[in-house]
Design a protein around this motif. Structure first.
Motif, mmCIF file in Angstrom:
data_model
loop_
_atom_site.group_PDB
_atom_site.id
_atom_site.type_symbol
_atom_site.label_atom_id
_atom_site.label_comp_id
_atom_site.label_asym_id
_atom_site.label_seq_id
_atom_site.Cartn_x
_atom_site.Cartn_y
_atom_site.Cartn_z
ATOM 1 N N VAL A 38 0.859 -1.193 0.000
ATOM 2 C CA VAL A 38 0.000 0.000 0.000
ATOM 3 C C VAL A 38 0.891 1.237 0.000
ATOM 4 O O VAL A 38 1.595 1.490 0.983
ATOM 5 N N PRO A 39 0.907 2.024 -1.096
ATOM 6 C CA PRO A 39 1.659 3.275 -1.072
ATOM 7 C C PRO A 39 0.986 4.255 -0.107
ATOM 8 O O PRO A 39 -0.239 4.352 -0.069
ATOM 9 N N GLN A 40 1.804 4.946 0.675
ATOM 10 C CA GLN A 40 1.236 5.896 1.638
ATOM 11 C C GLN A 40 2.035 7.184 1.648
ATOM 12 O O GLN A 40 3.263 7.171 1.740
ATOM 13 N N GLY A 41 1.311 8.307 1.540
ATOM 14 C CA GLY A 41 1.942 9.614 1.648
ATOM 15 C C GLY A 41 1.711 10.145 3.055
ATOM 16 O O GLY A 41 2.250 9.637 4.034
ATOM 17 N N GLY A 42 0.856 11.164 3.166
ATOM 18 C CA GLY A 42 0.565 11.751 4.477
ATOM 19 C C GLY A 42 -0.518 11.013 5.240
ATOM 20 O O GLY A 42 -0.830 11.361 6.374
ATOM 21 N N ASN A 43 -1.140 10.023 4.606
ATOM 22 C CA ASN A 43 -2.241 9.259 5.218
ATOM 23 C C ASN A 43 -3.389 10.181 5.642
ATOM 24 O O ASN A 43 -3.992 9.976 6.695
ATOM 25 N N THR A 44 -3.665 11.176 4.812
ATOM 26 C CA THR A 44 -4.819 12.050 5.075
ATOM 27 C C THR A 44 -5.992 11.719 4.151
ATOM 28 O O THR A 44 -7.011 12.408 4.175
ATOM 29 N N GLY A 45 -5.845 10.694 3.331
ATOM 30 C CA GLY A 45 -6.914 10.296 2.414
ATOM 31 C C GLY A 45 -8.167 9.939 3.194
ATOM 32 O O GLY A 45 -8.095 9.464 4.328
ATOM 33 N N LEU A 46 -9.322 10.138 2.557
ATOM 34 C CA LEU A 46 -10.584 10.006 3.287
ATOM 35 C C LEU A 46 -11.480 8.898 2.734
ATOM 36 O O LEU A 46 -12.677 8.881 3.011
ATOM 37 N N ALA A 95 -0.525 16.297 3.986
ATOM 38 C CA ALA A 95 -0.748 15.680 2.665
ATOM 39 C C ALA A 95 0.498 15.887 1.805
ATOM 40 O O ALA A 95 1.149 16.929 1.865
ATOM 41 N N THR A 96 0.816 14.885 0.991
ATOM 42 C CA THR A 96 2.020 14.936 0.165
ATOM 43 C C THR A 96 1.653 15.154 -1.307
ATOM 44 O O THR A 96 0.530 14.858 -1.732
ATOM 45 N N LEU A 97 2.648 15.598 -2.062
ATOM 46 C CA LEU A 97 2.410 15.800 -3.502
ATOM 47 C C LEU A 97 2.102 14.476 -4.186
ATOM 48 O O LEU A 97 1.259 14.415 -5.086
HETATM 49 P P1 FAD Z 1 -2.528 9.323 1.401
HETATM 50 O O1 FAD Z 1 -3.697 9.533 2.278
HETATM 51 O O2 FAD Z 1 -1.318 8.762 2.016
HETATM 52 O O3 FAD Z 1 -2.966 8.369 0.180
HETATM 53 C C1 FAD Z 1 -4.125 8.631 -0.563
HETATM 54 C C2 FAD Z 1 -4.190 7.625 -1.733
HETATM 55 O O4 FAD Z 1 -3.110 7.861 -2.618
HETATM 56 C C3 FAD Z 1 -4.052 6.168 -1.301
HETATM 57 O O5 FAD Z 1 -4.797 5.381 -2.177
HETATM 58 C C4 FAD Z 1 -2.573 5.901 -1.445
HETATM 59 O O6 FAD Z 1 -2.284 4.537 -1.663
HETATM 60 C C5 FAD Z 1 -2.231 6.736 -2.664
HETATM 61 N N1 FAD Z 1 -0.861 7.279 -2.639
HETATM 62 C C6 FAD Z 1 -0.303 8.102 -1.718
HETATM 63 N N2 FAD Z 1 0.944 8.433 -2.088
HETATM 64 C C7 FAD Z 1 1.187 7.793 -3.258
HETATM 65 C C8 FAD Z 1 2.291 7.729 -4.140
HETATM 66 N N3 FAD Z 1 3.408 8.404 -3.891
HETATM 67 N N4 FAD Z 1 2.182 6.974 -5.243
HETATM 68 C C9 FAD Z 1 1.045 6.295 -5.521
HETATM 69 N N5 FAD Z 1 -0.031 6.311 -4.722
HETATM 70 C C10 FAD Z 1 0.036 7.060 -3.605
HETATM 71 N N6 FAD Z 1 -8.875 16.233 -0.509
HETATM 72 C C11 FAD Z 1 -9.263 17.026 -1.528
HETATM 73 O O7 FAD Z 1 -9.266 16.596 -2.685
HETATM 74 N N7 FAD Z 1 -9.692 18.303 -1.292
HETATM 75 C C12 FAD Z 1 -9.717 18.841 -0.055
HETATM 76 O O8 FAD Z 1 -10.122 19.993 0.130
HETATM 77 C C13 FAD Z 1 -9.267 18.032 1.031
HETATM 78 N N8 FAD Z 1 -9.246 18.527 2.288
HETATM 79 C C14 FAD Z 1 -8.858 17.720 3.318
HETATM 80 C C15 FAD Z 1 -8.874 18.239 4.611
HETATM 81 C C16 FAD Z 1 -8.537 17.437 5.688
HETATM 82 C C17 FAD Z 1 -8.532 18.017 7.077
HETATM 83 C C18 FAD Z 1 -8.164 16.081 5.462
HETATM 84 C C19 FAD Z 1 -7.786 15.188 6.603
HETATM 85 C C20 FAD Z 1 -8.154 15.559 4.184
HETATM 86 C C21 FAD Z 1 -8.501 16.373 3.099
HETATM 87 N N9 FAD Z 1 -8.498 15.891 1.792
HETATM 88 C C22 FAD Z 1 -8.872 16.697 0.757
HETATM 89 C C23 FAD Z 1 -8.117 14.494 1.523
HETATM 90 C C24 FAD Z 1 -6.598 14.273 1.377
HETATM 91 O O9 FAD Z 1 -5.867 15.265 2.014
HETATM 92 C C25 FAD Z 1 -6.209 14.207 -0.084
HETATM 93 O O10 FAD Z 1 -6.810 13.071 -0.680
HETATM 94 C C26 FAD Z 1 -4.702 14.147 -0.326
HETATM 95 O O11 FAD Z 1 -4.468 14.226 -1.701
HETATM 96 C C27 FAD Z 1 -4.076 12.868 0.217
HETATM 97 O O12 FAD Z 1 -2.674 13.026 0.273
HETATM 98 P P2 FAD Z 1 -1.802 12.071 1.206
HETATM 99 O O13 FAD Z 1 -0.374 12.337 0.935
HETATM 100 O O14 FAD Z 1 -2.239 12.193 2.608
HETATM 101 O O15 FAD Z 1 -2.190 10.643 0.616
#
Ligand code: FAD
Ligand code: 2HG
Ligand code: ZN
Length: 469
Positions: free
Chosen positions: A85-93, A156-158
């Motif tokens: 499972v790829p994980q960035g900031g784990n903020t996905g919903l 959240a990560t790029l």
């Molecule tokens: P993760 O949560 O780690 O992963 C999300 C998904 O992407 C997973 O399926 C994971 O396997 C995959 N993934 C992660 N990194 C990689 C990588 N490097 N390569 C391949 N796959 C990868 N989202 C919005 O669209 N708009 C908003 O306004 C918004 N607001 C938010 C506000 C809050 C307070 C929170 C908690 C979340 C919010 N989100 C929002 C959701 C979330 O922040 C986004 O989906 C963000 O893009 C996820 O980034 P992440 O790095 O946390 O990814």
């Protein structure tokens, strides 16, 4: 990996999966001492999603420091038949970033280099594990800003934002992440490295693999680096919170402002119950001296103070109750907090079911009236919270008071959305949370094409099994 018996579903498994000794040795060989973590307490942090609704388990956290190490991990895991499972900031919903089937967690946090920013076109190549906040800090030094902003910016990560095609607070003006992706580097499920970081605006040399990876939710490849376009940051901003008696007046007003307000950057809707919850949590003062059932937060930006043009637009708005408008940074941030703090305030009530949906604008107001009634008709004790990006027709339906794995409300709401011509996922993705309902928006032929693409790039299905497909 010993797969735990109770790993499928939303509740955490009792059994902790462990790494087979030969797999551990091969991963250590690829990653070195800092890259492989099996301490159960550290791993556990990466097995629960931001909301707390999805709780999985994993034998190991791998933390590669380069694209080559990611490729090595994928190659080893594929040979051992172990999923990742790829994980960035784990903020996905949508439950897509956590190991619900005992997978290895591949965290991108160590690949977080940024820059340099190109002075000519404002592009920058960024490690997938860099946070949005870190990129914003670098962009600011150049008078620029990232093209997408969201409340989880410090975590959240790029890579995650590209993998989910994140939308955020300014889609109404600039569009989602996909519109700003100028190049990508990713490792597919075979361990192959796809790298196309040219940043060329015009580049018609075949399939748009970057566009395909964008929104693929970690099912086709692990993004290791992305090239994104930064945007100019206008010098002046005004933010207004506008109160309305009725939803349809608010929707009509936003449509009118889209035509009349040149620098409209955000149009966000919140309702009275959500505002009360946020203010009760923060202790902040209500900006109005009376409650309004519906509020729209509006941001307008430009080279000169946009407040006068904004005031003119408000004066010409039908059905408007009251408005507070400010150009000052502190008060602007306080108005934004009323909108941005919804997610945290609702989560404090217990892990919600999150249904991030888009409606055609002419169905938006009626949907928002109907959906709480529908929810309580299915589960009387459940409570509905509505807020979101009204400028995009995107409303976040949050439902509290449901068991994590009770999907009856999800089904009813998503069917209502599809029946109204909407999308069951506006910006968060399908993940695990909505996989059962993908057919509401996608035809069998489309899903068959998805499966064919998945098989081509991840023939053994080791990347994020159970997500999207
Ligand atoms: P993760 O949560 O780690 O992963 C999300 C998904 O992407 C997973 O399926 C994971 O396997 C995959 N993934 C992660 N990194 C990689 C990588 N490097 N390569 C391949 N796959 C990868 N989202 C919005 O669209 N708009 C908003 O306004 C918004 N607001 C938010 C506000 C809050 C307070 C929170 C908690 C979340 C919010 N989100 C929002 C959701 C979330 O922040 C986004 O989906 C963000 O893009 C996820 O980034 P992440 O790095 O946390 O990814
Ligand atoms: C937002 O717009 C995010 O604030 C999160 O997309 C939405 O909490 C949610 O449901
Ligand atoms: Zn959102």
């Amino acid at each position: 990996v010993a797969t735990p018996a109770a790993s499928v579903g939303h509740h955490g498994p009792v059994v902790r999966p462990t790494l087979a000794p030969d797999l551990r040795a091969e991963l250590e060989e690829v990653l070195g001492p800092r890259g492989l973590v099996t301490d159960p307490d550290v791993v556990a942090v990466h097995t629960v999603d931001w909301t707390g609704r999805f709780r999985g388990s994993s034998p190991a956290l791998v933390r590669p420091a380069s694209t080559g190490e990611v490729a090595g991990v994928i190659e080893v895991c594929r040979r051992h038949g172990v999923s990742v499972v790829p994980q960035g900031g784990n903020t996905g919903l949508v439950g897509g970033s956590v190991p619900m089937g005992g997978e290895v967690v591949l965290a991108l946090g160590r690949i977080d280099d940024i820059g340099p920013v190109s002075g000519l076109d404002g592009q920058v190549t960024v490690g997938a594990g860099a946070t949005l906040g870190a990129l914003a800090a670098v962009a600011r030094e150049h008078g620029l800003r990232p093209p997408v902003d969201l409340a989880a910016r410090e975590t959240a990560t790029l890579g995650g934002m590209v993998a989910t095609n994140a939308g955020g607070l300014h889609v109404v003006r600039y569009g989602p992440m996909r519109h700003h992706l100028a190049g990508y580097e990713a490792v597919t499920g075979t361990g192959a490295v796809l790298s196309h970081l040219t940043g060329l605006v015009k580049d018609n040399t075949g399939y748009d693999l970057g566009g395909l990876l964008c929104g693929s939710e970690g099912t086709l490849g692990v993004l290791t680096r992305v090239r994104v376009r930064l945007l100019p940051d206008p010098a002046a901003r005004a933010v207004g919170l506008v109160g309305f008696e009725a939803l349809d007046a608010a929707v009509a007003a936003v449509a009118a402002w889209r035509r009349s307000l040149e620098g409209l950057e955000a149009a966000e809707i919140v309702l009275r119950d959500g505002v009360e919850l946020v203010l009760a949590t923060s202790g902040d003062r209500d900006p109005f001296d009376r409650p309004w059932p519906v509020y729209v937060l509006v941001e307008v930006a430009g080279d000169d103070d946009p407040a006068p043009a904004f005031a003119d637009a408000l004066a010409a708005t039908d059905g408007l109750g009251d408005a507070v408008v400010t150009s000052e940074p502190g008060p602007r941030a306080r108005l934004w907090a009323i909108r941005e703090e919804h997610t945290t305030a609702i989560n404090a009530l217990g892990a919600p079911h999150k249904l991030d949906v888009t409606l055609p604008l002419d169905a938006f107001a009626a949907f928002c009236v109907e959906v709480p009634r529908l929810v309580t008709s299915v589960v009387p004790e459940a409570r509905t919270w509505l807020f979101g990006h009204v400028g995009d027709g995107n409303v976040h339906v949050n439902v509290t008071g449901l068991a994590p794995d009770d999907d009856r409300v999800d089904e009813a709401v998503l069917e209502l959305v599809a029946g109204a011509g909407g999308s069951i996922s506006a910006e968060h993705g399908i993940g695990r949370a909505k996989r059962r309902w993908l057919h509401l928006n996608r035809t069998p032929a489309e899903i068959a094409a998805f499966v064919a693409i998945k098989r081509a790039l991840d023939p053994d299905g080791i990347l994020n099994p159970g997500v999207l497909l």
